[in-house]
Enzyme design. Sequence first.
Site, PDB file in Angstrom:
ATOM      1  N   GLU A  59      -4.794  -1.238  14.222  1.00  0.00           N
ATOM      2  CA  GLU A  59      -5.375  -0.309  13.253  1.00  0.00           C
ATOM      3  C   GLU A  59      -6.643   0.282  13.828  1.00  0.00           C
ATOM      4  OE1 GLU A  59      -6.168  -1.797   9.305  1.00  0.00           O
ATOM      5  OE2 GLU A  59      -4.209  -2.777   9.172  1.00  0.00           O
TER       6      GLU A  59
ATOM      7  N   GLU B 181      -5.071  -9.394   9.734  1.00  0.00           N
ATOM      8  CA  GLU B 181      -6.495  -9.719   9.580  1.00  0.00           C
ATOM      9  C   GLU B 181      -6.771 -10.910   8.643  1.00  0.00           C
ATOM     10  OE1 GLU B 181      -8.106  -6.090   6.758  1.00  0.00           O
ATOM     11  OE2 GLU B 181      -7.705  -5.567   8.831  1.00  0.00           O
TER      12      GLU B 181
ATOM     13  N   TYR C 170     -12.627  -0.877  13.567  1.00  0.00           N
ATOM     14  CA  TYR C 170     -13.247   0.276  12.915  1.00  0.00           C
ATOM     15  C   TYR C 170     -14.763   0.355  13.196  1.00  0.00           C
ATOM     16  CZ  TYR C 170      -8.981   0.391  10.030  1.00  0.00           C
ATOM     17  OH  TYR C 170      -7.670   0.460   9.593  1.00  0.00           O
TER      18      TYR C 170
ATOM     19  N   ARG D 212       4.290   0.623  12.503  1.00  0.00           N
ATOM     20  CA  ARG D 212       3.859  -0.715  12.102  1.00  0.00           C
ATOM     21  C   ARG D 212       3.882  -0.768  10.574  1.00  0.00           C
ATOM     22  NH1 ARG D 212      -1.596  -2.855  10.877  1.00  0.00           N
ATOM     23  NH2 ARG D 212      -1.452  -5.128  11.019  1.00  0.00           N
TER      24      ARG D 212
ATOM     25  N   GLN E   1       0.801  -1.213   0.000  1.00  0.00           N
ATOM     26  CA  GLN E   1       0.000   0.000   0.000  1.00  0.00           C
ATOM     27  C   GLN E   1       0.842   1.276   0.000  1.00  0.00           C
ATOM     28  OE1 GLN E   1      -2.585  -1.716   3.368  1.00  0.00           O
ATOM     29  NE2 GLN E   1      -4.025  -0.482   2.233  1.00  0.00           N
TER      30      GLN E   1
ATOM     31  N   ASN F 279      -7.510  -4.998  14.678  1.00  0.00           N
ATOM     32  CA  ASN F 279      -7.882  -3.831  13.886  1.00  0.00           C
ATOM     33  C   ASN F 279      -9.324  -3.540  14.247  1.00  0.00           C
ATOM     34  OD1 ASN F 279      -5.408  -4.215  12.772  1.00  0.00           O
ATOM     35  ND2 ASN F 279      -6.142  -4.922  10.772  1.00  0.00           N
TER      36      ASN F 279
ATOM     37  N   HIS G  10       0.623  -9.266   4.802  1.00  0.00           N
ATOM     38  CA  HIS G  10      -0.476  -8.288   4.792  1.00  0.00           C
ATOM     39  C   HIS G  10      -1.169  -8.424   3.431  1.00  0.00           C
ATOM     40  CE1 HIS G  10      -2.034  -4.375   6.644  1.00  0.00           C
ATOM     41  NE2 HIS G  10      -2.644  -4.435   5.476  1.00  0.00           N
TER      42      HIS G  10
END
Length: 509
Positions: free
Chosen positions: A399, A188, A333, A98, A43, A331, A142
């Site tokens: 995250e 994840e 959200y 990270r 990314q 993570n 990842h």
Amino acid sequence: MWIKVLLATVILALVNSASAGDTLNRDDFPPDFIFGAGTSAYQVEGAADEDGRTPSILDVLALDENKTRGYGDRTCDQYHNYKEDVRLMANMGLNAYRFSISWSRLIPNGKGAVNPKGLEYYNNLINELISHDIQPHVTLHHSDLPQALEDEYGGWVSRRVVKDFEAYANVCFNEFGDRVKHWTTMNEANIFVLCGYDLGMLPPQRCSSSIIGIANCSKGNSSTEPYLAAHNMLLAHASATALYRRKYQELQRGFIGINIFTMDFSPLTNTTEDLSATQRAQDFNLGWFLNPIMFGEYPETLKRSAGWKLPSFTKAESNMVKGSIDFLGINFYYTCHVKNYPSSLPMGDRDILADLAFIYSCFGNATFAVEIPVRPWGLKNLLELLRNSYGNFPIYIHENGQQTLRDSSLDDWSRVIFMHEYIKSVLDSLRNGVNVRGYFVWSLLDLLEIITGYQTSYGLYYIDLNDPNLKRQPKLSAKWYSDFLHNRSMNPKITTELEKSAPMLSAAA
Ligand code: IFM
């Protein structure tokens, strides 16, 4: 005279108590609690075709789609700008960064020869971090399995990947473990298998499109492959942990864990059906990976719902998987409502969501919104659920962050409010005795998002992709985080905005 002293003391106490209510300081947290920000290799690095790197399954997905989702050939070009990025982190006051290692940059064929240029890049990055007193927290996978292994034997659906992952981890521990003290095997994995092997939205884009109807996959089996890929990921994770403990841990004195995408679930209604659907949602979201890791076997709900489709562990495998983390990375959200949703399909035709028979909604009445609703109590609930169900083991929030449209507006109030509220809820959890060790904002920079490409972003720094120098421009959130980390009093305008948002948030709670 004593009246003056008394008055002065009362005034001081009033001033202190007012600021204690409104402000949040780094000093409210224990000194060894770490604050950081995160990214992942594909990314952020760019240089996708440079210095011997070969494609990962993420590159191939982007290329197959004719790059409409965005392609990581350049993105933030951290590969060439890592010094500048480390300087930004140091100025901001981060304790940790990270990031993930690109397996196909380090070992271009997925196995065998190590790429000296890849080795050099990660050594440089790690050394630069250490020289600025920033801890490297490194993820090994990842979502970016080398395409070479996908082509050779089908990647995560083949048991052969376990040995190759262990060998890759061995190179990382051996080369970087003298300086890296926090290793995360998988990011994840629960979402990776769901999106990659059930819904077909993410690489390697395998699914039975007849069942799901979301993606048009050319191969795959949504009924069985998510379970199979997850099983192999658990075995690969546990083999890498066993290797680390056997060969490196005593000498290097580091820690190893896994990362899971978590959500807070509560029942949509108080009906027995929704209550038990919520339990199934927890078992599926956390238990699929965490029960084997904590107890050596899959949750009963999964066994019952998936039957023969769920692989089983041998006694030796179960012993190896059980206890295979020193910490859990989460993570977080979304705070969501769960509704029972029974499926009429026969066992062999159902995907995992139909097996577990629930649906969830995380945006109130909307199906989806770019900005994530701010529901910080969800994180507190989740942390408490983890403690109550699995024990009070160390947790890093790997995250957490707010999504916005990617544009040049640097006044990202919604991100400031999001971070402030979630960091406050981490503090509450800490004070309630939850064993949280660190918090990482996602993400350091506006990077290439895996699902939305360059349309949305979570970054503390904006990057104009048309700028040849890819200049990093700090948003308000970067300034807020920096003030918080330096215990500087906040810009009064930020304090006013936070105060304005407070009644809204408590009404929503
Ligand atoms: O960008 C992703 C990251 O790669 C994995 N977790 C969710 C983030 C935001 O979508």
